[in-house]
Design a protein around this motif. Structure first.
Motif, mmCIF file in Angstrom:
data_model
loop_
_atom_site.group_PDB
_atom_site.id
_atom_site.type_symbol
_atom_site.label_atom_id
_atom_site.label_comp_id
_atom_site.label_asym_id
_atom_site.label_seq_id
_atom_site.Cartn_x
_atom_site.Cartn_y
_atom_site.Cartn_z
ATOM 1 N N GLU A 138 6.843 -3.578 3.001
ATOM 2 C CA GLU A 138 5.764 -2.658 3.163
ATOM 3 C C GLU A 138 6.030 -1.886 4.499
ATOM 4 O OE1 GLU A 138 1.090 -2.991 2.474
ATOM 5 O OE2 GLU A 138 2.115 -4.593 2.967
ATOM 6 N N THR A 193 5.626 2.190 4.789
ATOM 7 C CA THR A 193 4.467 2.710 5.147
ATOM 8 C C THR A 193 4.334 2.704 6.716
ATOM 9 O OG1 THR A 193 3.382 0.334 5.252
ATOM 10 C CG2 THR A 193 2.889 1.677 3.219
ATOM 11 N N GLN A 234 0.948 -1.038 0.008
ATOM 12 C CA GLN A 234 -0.036 0.021 -0.066
ATOM 13 C C GLN A 234 0.963 1.282 0.168
ATOM 14 O OE1 GLN A 234 -3.137 -0.163 -0.397
ATOM 15 N NE2 GLN A 234 -3.009 -2.351 -0.579
ATOM 16 N N ALA A 235 1.611 1.443 -1.197
ATOM 17 C CA ALA A 235 2.446 2.728 -1.277
ATOM 18 C C ALA A 235 2.615 2.843 -2.554
ATOM 19 C CB ALA A 235 3.703 2.687 -0.637
ATOM 20 N N ARG A 242 4.067 3.439 10.498
ATOM 21 C CA ARG A 242 2.700 3.808 11.457
ATOM 22 C C ARG A 242 3.205 4.991 12.354
ATOM 23 N NH1 ARG A 242 -1.214 0.257 10.172
ATOM 24 N NH2 ARG A 242 -0.790 -1.813 9.551
#
Length: 309
Positions: free
Chosen positions: A303, A307, A175-176, A309
């Motif tokens: 990932e 990404t 998800q990037a 957090r």
């Protein structure tokens, strides 16, 4: 396992001879002990195609271009000592992953076109095994090329099946954006920070991330075990594909040909990591000690790196 070649493989279903040339439709089938996703990658990924392209050890295939996408083309030279070089140009017309591809193929010797063909490949199957059905619509321009096509595709598809059966494939949607994922992979500072399964770290000796470059490093396991590695890079297509060879330690024996590809997927990036092991036994051994799970952990660390957090 794959079905062995028979005399019927590649037999022309229809043919005609006229002033404009010779025409034939040839069909080939193979059953392969690999999933459709693995077979598809073996059929389309340039690094895998380079492994199985040569029909025999006496033939050398040199790839000049390799762009596997609709509208892209592949150009290679087929060389046999004492014989003229054959130039093969392939253009990809349709690519439906794990299902169907269509490409044109033009063979030339010097300035003379020998043949043109339309090649349709259909893939089907389950996780346990796949079937490839290949249809070649051939027009011979200089001489009757059908016998050569029957022999060449017959041996080539046997090689393809063998290649697929010793291929390990890992995929993850990260998800990037692709530029961010590529940047984390192709940066000498960041690559060692995330590479390797959970609990492993990298100790780099040399790193040069370019075509013709290399990465010499040790993987350090959670218990302190050292695993020497040497990656030799032969292809870098920015934000698209990396091709490299895996060696057991610095200048050690090669144990796999590998590639990583990067595709946009709804704002995310689909990463495909493929490895064609030198032997089926090495592939089985790798799967046996958990290479799939450990490789997926590596992509998971990538990932997490891109990404945070």
């Amino acid at each position: 396992m794959m079905r062995q070649s028979s005399a019927a493989d590649g037999a022309p279903l229809a043919g005609a001879v006229g002033k404009e040339g010779r025409f034939a439709t040839l069909t080939f089938e193979r059953d392969v002990a690999a999933s459709p996703s693995v077979l598809w990658q073996a059929w389309t990924a340039p690094a895998a195609r380079a492994v199985w392209a040569a029909p025999s050890p006496s033939v050398t295939v040199e790839f000049l271009e390799a762009d596997t996408r609709i509208g892209g083309r592949e150009v290679s030279l087929c060389k046999v000592e004492g014989a003229p070089e054959i130039r093969c140009e392939i253009g990809w017309l349709e690519l439906r992953p794990e299902a169907c591809s269509v490409n044109y193929e033009v063979l030339s010797s010097g300035d003379v076109k020998q043949s043109v063909a339309l090649v349709t490949a259909n893939v089907s199957g389950t996780q346990e095994g796949s079937r490839l059905v290949l249809t070649v619509q051939l027009s011979s321009l200089a001489e009757d090329m059908a016998p050569g096509y029957r022999e060449g595709f017959g041996v080539g598809l046997d090689n393809l099946a063998d290649t697929a059966e010793r291929t390990l494939l890992l995929q993850r949607v990260i998800q990037a954006p692709r530029s961010i994922v590529w940047g984390a992979w192709m940066n000498a500072e960041t690559l060692p920070q995330w590479w390797g399964p959970e609990g492993f770290s990298c100790q780099t000796k040399r790193i040069d991330l370019r075509a013709g470059g290399e990465w010499v490093f040790d993987m350090i396991g959670p218990d302190g075990t050292v695993f020497p590695n040497h990656h030799r890079y032969h292809e870098i297509r920015p934000e698209g594909r990396i091709g490299y060879a895996l060696h057991w330690g610095e200048n050690g024996p090669k144990h796999a040909d590998a590639w990583a590809s990067f595709e946009d997927e709804d704002g995310a990036t689909k990463v495909t990591l493929g490895m064609v092991f030198s032997t089926s036994a090495e592939c089985r051994e790798a799967k046996g000690f958990g290479a799939v799970e450990l490789g997926l952990q590596t992509l998971g660390k990538l990932e997490a790196f891109v990404t945070p957090r």
